[in-house]
Scaffold this motif. Sequence first.
Motif, PDB file in Angstrom:
ATOM      1  N   GLY A   1      25.509  63.765 -41.253  1.00 58.01           N
ATOM      2  CA  GLY A   1      26.282  62.943 -40.335  1.00 58.01           C
ATOM      3  C   GLY A   1      25.472  61.976 -39.514  1.00 58.01           C
ATOM      4  O   GLY A   1      26.023  61.322 -38.619  1.00 58.01           O
ATOM      5  N   GLY A   2      24.180  61.842 -39.771  1.00 61.07           N
ATOM      6  CA  GLY A   2      23.353  60.920 -39.014  1.00 61.07           C
ATOM      7  C   GLY A   2      22.191  60.395 -39.828  1.00 61.07           C
ATOM      8  O   GLY A   2      21.799  61.000 -40.839  1.00 61.07           O
ATOM      9  N   SER A   3      21.629  59.275 -39.403  1.00 62.81           N
ATOM     10  CA  SER A   3      20.499  58.678 -40.105  1.00 62.81           C
ATOM     11  C   SER A   3      19.218  59.455 -39.815  1.00 62.81           C
ATOM     12  O   SER A   3      19.097  60.154 -38.810  1.00 62.81           O
ATOM     13  N   VAL A   4      18.249  59.317 -40.715  1.00 63.86           N
ATOM     14  CA  VAL A   4      16.975  60.029 -40.617  1.00 63.86           C
ATOM     15  C   VAL A   4      15.849  59.035 -40.900  1.00 63.86           C
ATOM     16  O   VAL A   4      15.848  58.385 -41.946  1.00 63.86           O
ATOM     17  N   TYR A   5      14.901  58.924 -39.970  1.00 64.75           N
ATOM     18  CA  TYR A   5      13.759  58.034 -40.187  1.00 64.75           C
ATOM     19  C   TYR A   5      12.864  58.603 -41.282  1.00 64.75           C
ATOM     20  O   TYR A   5      12.452  59.754 -41.220  1.00 64.75           O
ATOM     21  N   LEU A   6      12.540  57.766 -42.258  1.00 69.89           N
ATOM     22  CA  LEU A   6      11.620  58.174 -43.317  1.00 69.89           C
ATOM     23  C   LEU A   6      10.180  57.830 -42.970  1.00 69.89           C
ATOM     24  O   LEU A   6       9.252  58.211 -43.688  1.00 69.89           O
ATOM     25  N   ALA A   7       9.997  57.108 -41.870  1.00 68.55           N
ATOM     26  CA  ALA A   7       8.663  56.777 -41.374  1.00 68.55           C
ATOM     27  C   ALA A   7       8.734  56.696 -39.863  1.00 68.55           C
ATOM     28  O   ALA A   7       9.795  56.393 -39.294  1.00 68.55           O
ATOM     29  N   GLY A   8       7.613  56.968 -39.206  1.00 67.07           N
ATOM     30  CA  GLY A   8       7.576  56.897 -37.760  1.00 67.07           C
ATOM     31  C   GLY A   8       7.320  55.487 -37.267  1.00 67.07           C
ATOM     32  O   GLY A   8       6.901  54.608 -38.021  1.00 67.07           O
TER      33      GLY A   8
ATOM     34  N   PRO B   1       5.081  53.513 -34.455  1.00 69.73           N
ATOM     35  CA  PRO B   1       3.971  53.708 -33.510  1.00 69.73           C
ATOM     36  C   PRO B   1       4.422  53.541 -32.063  1.00 69.73           C
ATOM     37  O   PRO B   1       5.048  52.541 -31.704  1.00 69.73           O
ATOM     38  N   GLY B   2       4.160  54.564 -31.255  1.00 73.42           N
ATOM     39  CA  GLY B   2       4.578  54.533 -29.865  1.00 73.42           C
ATOM     40  C   GLY B   2       6.046  54.775 -29.641  1.00 73.42           C
ATOM     41  O   GLY B   2       6.540  54.682 -28.509  1.00 73.42           O
ATOM     42  N   GLY B   3       6.774  55.096 -30.715  1.00 74.64           N
ATOM     43  CA  GLY B   3       8.210  55.307 -30.600  1.00 74.64           C
ATOM     44  C   GLY B   3       8.656  56.509 -31.401  1.00 74.64           C
ATOM     45  O   GLY B   3       7.905  57.477 -31.566  1.00 74.64           O
ATOM     46  N   PRO B   4       9.882  56.488 -31.934  1.00 77.02           N
ATOM     47  CA  PRO B   4      10.411  57.642 -32.673  1.00 77.02           C
ATOM     48  C   PRO B   4       9.553  58.003 -33.875  1.00 77.02           C
ATOM     49  O   PRO B   4       9.065  57.137 -34.603  1.00 77.02           O
ATOM     50  N   GLY B   5       9.372  59.305 -34.082  1.00 73.40           N
ATOM     51  CA  GLY B   5       8.571  59.788 -35.193  1.00 73.40           C
ATOM     52  C   GLY B   5       9.371  59.923 -36.472  1.00 73.40           C
ATOM     53  O   GLY B   5      10.605  59.832 -36.485  1.00 73.40           O
ATOM     54  N   LYS B   6       8.669  60.142 -37.551  1.00 77.53           N
ATOM     55  CA  LYS B   6       9.299  60.410 -38.833  1.00 77.53           C
ATOM     56  C   LYS B   6      10.240  61.608 -38.699  1.00 77.53           C
ATOM     57  O   LYS B   6       9.904  62.605 -38.069  1.00 77.53           O
ATOM     58  N   GLY B   7      11.426  61.494 -39.269  1.00 77.80           N
ATOM     59  CA  GLY B   7      12.409  62.568 -39.168  1.00 77.80           C
ATOM     60  C   GLY B   7      13.364  62.419 -38.011  1.00 77.80           C
ATOM     61  O   GLY B   7      14.258  63.260 -37.838  1.00 77.80           O
ATOM     62  N   THR B   8      13.236  61.348 -37.204  1.00 78.73           N
ATOM     63  CA  THR B   8      14.170  61.142 -36.095  1.00 78.73           C
ATOM     64  C   THR B   8      15.591  61.029 -36.642  1.00 78.73           C
ATOM     65  O   THR B   8      15.864  60.277 -37.576  1.00 78.73           O
ATOM     66  N   TYR B   9      16.496  61.797 -36.026  1.00 79.66           N
ATOM     67  CA  TYR B   9      17.863  61.959 -36.523  1.00 79.66           C
ATOM     68  C   TYR B   9      18.841  61.584 -35.418  1.00 79.66           C
ATOM     69  O   TYR B   9      18.640  61.928 -34.243  1.00 79.66           O
TER      70      TYR B   9
END
Length: 436
Positions: free
Chosen positions: A371-378, A380-388
């Motif tokens: 039900g939500g998006s997932v970052y495949l890469a982080g 720099p200085g912000g959301p990391g990989k896997g942010t949902y």
Amino acid sequence: MKTFWLAGGAAALAIVAVSGAFGQAVVSPPVQDVTVAADAVPALARAYVADRKTPGIVIAYAKGDRPPNFAAAGRIADEEGAARAGPDSLWRVYSMTKPITGIAAMMLIEDGKLKLDQPVGDFIPGFKSMKVLTDPANSLDTRPAARPLTVRHLLTHTAGLGYTIVTKGPLLKEYERLGIVPAALNPGVETELRKTRPGSLKAFADRVATLPLIADPGTKWSYSIGLDVLARVVEVAGGLPFEHFLETRMFRPLKMTSTYWSVPAGEIGRFATNYLWTGENRIPIDPGKASVFASPPSFPYGGAGLVMSARDYDRFLHMLVNEGVLDGIRVMKPATVRLAMSNLLPEGVVFQRAPSGSGGDAGPPMGYGAGGSVYLAGVPGGPGKGTYGWGGAAGTIAWIDPVNKVRTTVMVNYFPSDKWPLRADAVKAVYADLAR
């Protein structure tokens, strides 16, 4: 110009964002902020109110297992005497309901009552033999679907289902004719929608199953009513009405006491007004005190139905950051949470970005989870990989960053959600403050 389409039966209702469409905008009264934190995030909240981008705003953010910081400014409406915005103010979260529905399904997967790749037809018989449009732009001609539609497909918007906010052509007209519009806008529009909208979650899902798909299941990401259909799967597999399942398994254990499908009369005083930006004017289209959300919906909309406080949504995110536990109460296993927030897209399917106005994220390469998006890469200085996370059509934003253990909820209520760069502004401010 942006248009938000809502339709019911033969009546197609459009809210068109053009200057003067709903009369004159109301100027916000000067107010003092009620910030309970320091630095960049509170400054952002104050600035959004001072610059008249929103009457009020609340941001809940934290790192690790800490209680949330709250930055709040302004009031919940432009009108004189409106309550100040705060941690317990109530907001329409619209599509931020989707991760909650997705996580509910993951609970049942953990229970063994659902499987990720189980056919939806096992729970809703009408989905056993689906058809796919052969010429979506021009006709309703179909062929048999190449494969069954599954739970994974509903979770990730790859089921081939449509949505009145993005679907076009003859299928859109069928969605409108059959009342497949699981959302609430204001009492006037609601009166029209109820003429054709199904009156129960079962009737809704059964009616959706009679309509053709826009693509074979598992072959294309397309924003959809998939999470609304999934709500019906949850109540069949879970053996409880969807709203009772959430109350029993999620809201009550997590002490989410300000989460509603309809706002009780005694709580209306803390419910924000929703606005429509028409050029430089901000027009109230659903006043909190006379809101469509003051009455029960046709059924609980698993894709867009909840009203919540920033405190409550933070508790949901806090549980996810803690991998299934909050205040000593475990509602999910760590492995289930990690699976829910992983990229669940079928092989070969790509999620590029959310449609404009959906409230979804746009950033680095992304996949899609429950039900939500997932970052495949982080970043720099912000959301990391896997942010949902995901957002709502009225501007709300929420995400958790499992690498940096950061969680954030942003509450405002206005259309269109991307009128201002609030998501980018909030990400920058949150990570700047938490880095100190």
